[in-house]
Design an enzyme around this catalytic site. Structure first.
Site, PDB file in Angstrom:
ATOM      1  N   LYS A 185      -6.046  -9.123   0.380  1.00 18.28           N
ATOM      2  CA  LYS A 185      -4.836  -8.489  -0.120  1.00 18.28           C
ATOM      3  C   LYS A 185      -4.226  -9.396  -1.170  1.00 18.28           C
ATOM      4  CE  LYS A 185      -1.323  -8.158   2.572  1.00 18.28           C
ATOM      5  NZ  LYS A 185      -0.522  -7.803   3.749  1.00 18.28           N
ATOM      6  N   ILE A 239       3.672  -0.776  -1.743  1.00 19.60           N
ATOM      7  CA  ILE A 239       3.870  -1.873  -0.791  1.00 19.60           C
ATOM      8  C   ILE A 239       4.669  -3.013  -1.416  1.00 19.60           C
ATOM      9  CG2 ILE A 239       2.720  -3.544   0.713  1.00 19.60           C
ATOM     10  CD1 ILE A 239       2.367  -0.590   1.525  1.00 19.60           C
ATOM     11  N   CYS A 270       0.691  -6.109 -13.197  1.00 18.10           N
ATOM     12  CA  CYS A 270       1.995  -6.670 -12.851  1.00 18.10           C
ATOM     13  C   CYS A 270       2.781  -6.921 -14.126  1.00 18.10           C
ATOM     14  CB  CYS A 270       1.819  -7.999 -12.100  1.00 18.10           C
ATOM     15  SG  CYS A 270       0.970  -7.827 -10.529  1.00 18.10           S
ATOM     16  N   LYS A 323      -9.271  -7.259 -12.513  1.00 21.42           N
ATOM     17  CA  LYS A 323      -9.108  -5.884 -12.034  1.00 21.42           C
ATOM     18  C   LYS A 323      -8.288  -5.090 -13.035  1.00 21.42           C
ATOM     19  CE  LYS A 323      -8.215  -3.335  -7.772  1.00 21.42           C
ATOM     20  NZ  LYS A 323      -7.827  -3.481  -6.351  1.00 21.42           N
ATOM     21  N   ILE A 378     -11.385   1.203 -10.598  1.00 17.52           N
ATOM     22  CA  ILE A 378     -10.038   1.165 -11.155  1.00 17.52           C
ATOM     23  C   ILE A 378      -9.010   0.738 -10.097  1.00 17.52           C
ATOM     24  CG2 ILE A 378     -10.464   2.932 -12.894  1.00 17.52           C
ATOM     25  CD1 ILE A 378      -9.157   4.995 -11.029  1.00 17.52           C
TER      26      ILE A 378
END
Length: 306
Positions: free
Chosen positions: A47, A73, A133, A168, A194
Site C-alpha cells: 500500500k 482512502i 499526487c 505508476k 493504469i
C-alpha cells in the site's frame, strides 16, 4: 502450477509468477496470509507509503459502482519509518522468497528522493512510484499529469536508489504515451498502468457527494477495456517493460493484458471479492499456457494479432 512456465524477470525483479498483488488492495501482503500462500504470489506491491503517517480522508471512503468501486482512502498508512521498523521484517519472515515492491508517494520532488533513499534496503526488491499526487510547491499540479514533473520525480528517485524503479501512470491524461515516454527518458526501469480513473457518486436523497472527498478513484471491471487500450499504446511507445493492471479478475483478463504488451500484471479490486485471486489467476494462466502448448508466459507478451 508449473513455476518454470511462469517465472518472470520484470525489470530485474525475479518473480515466481507474473501476477502481483496491486498497491492499495493487497496491504503489505501479510494481511492475506490466511487466504493464500504468499510464496505463490509473483510480488507484493505495498500500500502507498508516505514520509509521515497519514490518517487518510474523512467521511465515506468507499462506494460500490455497477461494475467496480470508487475509493478516496487518502493514502492512509503508518509512514515510512514504522514500515521499515515494524512491518517489513514481518513481511520478509512470512514470505522470504516473494518479491516485495514498495509503493510510495510525496508532496514534493524532494519527498520522493527521501523516500527512495530510505527504501533502498535489503528486503525491498523494487519501488513503485505513485505520481498521482499533487505537487504542493507548484500550486497543486498533479505530478502524473505533467510530463516535466513526472520526469523530475523519476530522476530524483533514480538518483537515490539502486532498486528497479517502476513509475505508476495515471490514466487521467490526454495521451498516456507522452507520460510513459517522459519517465522512460528520465530513467524509469518500468511503468505500471493504469492507476484509478477519477469518478464521483451523488446521493440523490441528500443531493450531496457520497464520498467524503467528493471524488474518488474508479477501479474494478469497468476500467479494464480502458486499461488494456492504454497498455497496448504504451507498450508500442516505450522499450521498458509494462506492468498491466485495471479490472483484472480472471486468467483470461491477464492474458489480454499480456497480449497487449504487458510483461506482468497486478490484481487490484478483485482481491476484495476473492482474497486468493492473485494465486488463482496465476494458476489459470498456467492452465492457459498448457492448453495452448506454450512453454513460457513470455510467449504471450505483445503477441496481439492485428
Amino acid at each position: 502450477m508449473n513455476m518454470n512456465r511462469l517465472a518472470t524477470d520484470f525489470a530485474g525483479i525475479k518473480l515466481a509468477t507474473p501476477v502481483m498483488g496491486a498497491s492499495g488492495t493487497f496491504g503489505f501482503g501479510i494481511e492475506y496470509s490466511d487466504f493464500l500462500d504468499l510464496n505463490k504470489v509473483g510480488a507484493v506491491i505495498s500500500k502507498g507509503l508516505t514520509p509521515l503517517p497519514r490518517a487518510g480522508n474523512y467521511g465515506i471512503r468507499i462506494a460500490e459502482t455497477p461494475s467496480g468501486m470508487l475509493n478516496c482512502i487518502g493514502l492512509e498508512n503508518p509512514g515510512i519509518d514504522v514500515f521499515l521498523r515494524d512491518i517489513l521484517p514481518k513481511v520478509r519472515q512470512e514470505a522470504p522468497n516473494t518479491a516485495f515492491i514498495a509503493n510510495f508517494s510525496g508532496s514534493t520532488v524532494e519527498d520522493y528522493g527521501l523516500m527512495a533513499e530510505k527504501l533502498d534496503v535489503d528486503g525491498v526488491d523494487g519501488v513503485e512510484v505513485n505520481i498521482s499526487c499533487p505537487n504542493v510547491k507548484e500550486g497543486g499540479i498533479v505530478f502524473g499529469t505533467d510530463p516535466r514533473a513526472a520526469a523530475a520525480v523519476t530522476k530524483e528517485v533514480k538518483a537515490h536508489t539502486k532498486k528497479p524503479v517502476i513509475v505508476k501512470l495515471s490514466p487521467n491524461v490526454t495521451d498516456i504515451t507522452v507520460m510513459a515516454k517522459a519517465v522512460e527518458a528520465a530513467g524509469a526501469d518500468a511503468v505500471a498502468l493504469i492507476n484509478t480513473l477519477t469518478g464521483m457518486v451523488i446521493d440523490i436523497e441528500t443531493w450531496k457527494p457520497l464520498l467524503g472527498n467528493v471524488t474518488g478513484g474508479l477501479s474494478g471491471p469497468a476500467v479494464k477495456p480502458i486499461a488494456v487500450r492504454m497498455v497496448y499504446q504504451v507498450a508500442q511507445a516505450v522499450k521498458i517493460p509494462v506492468l498491466g493492471l485495471g479490472g483484472i479478475a480472471t486468467a483470461d483478463d491477464a492474458v489480454e493484458f499480456l497480449l497487449a504488451g504487458a510483461s506482468a500484471v497486478a490484481i487490484g479490486a478483485e482481491s476484495f471479492v476473492h482474497p486468493d485471486a492473485v494465486v488463482k489467476v496465476a494458476q489459470g494462466l498456467d492452465d492457459y499456457l498448457e492448453r495452448h502448448g506454450l512453454s513460457h508466459v513470455s510467449e504471450l507478451v505483445g503477441q496481439i494479432r492485428l
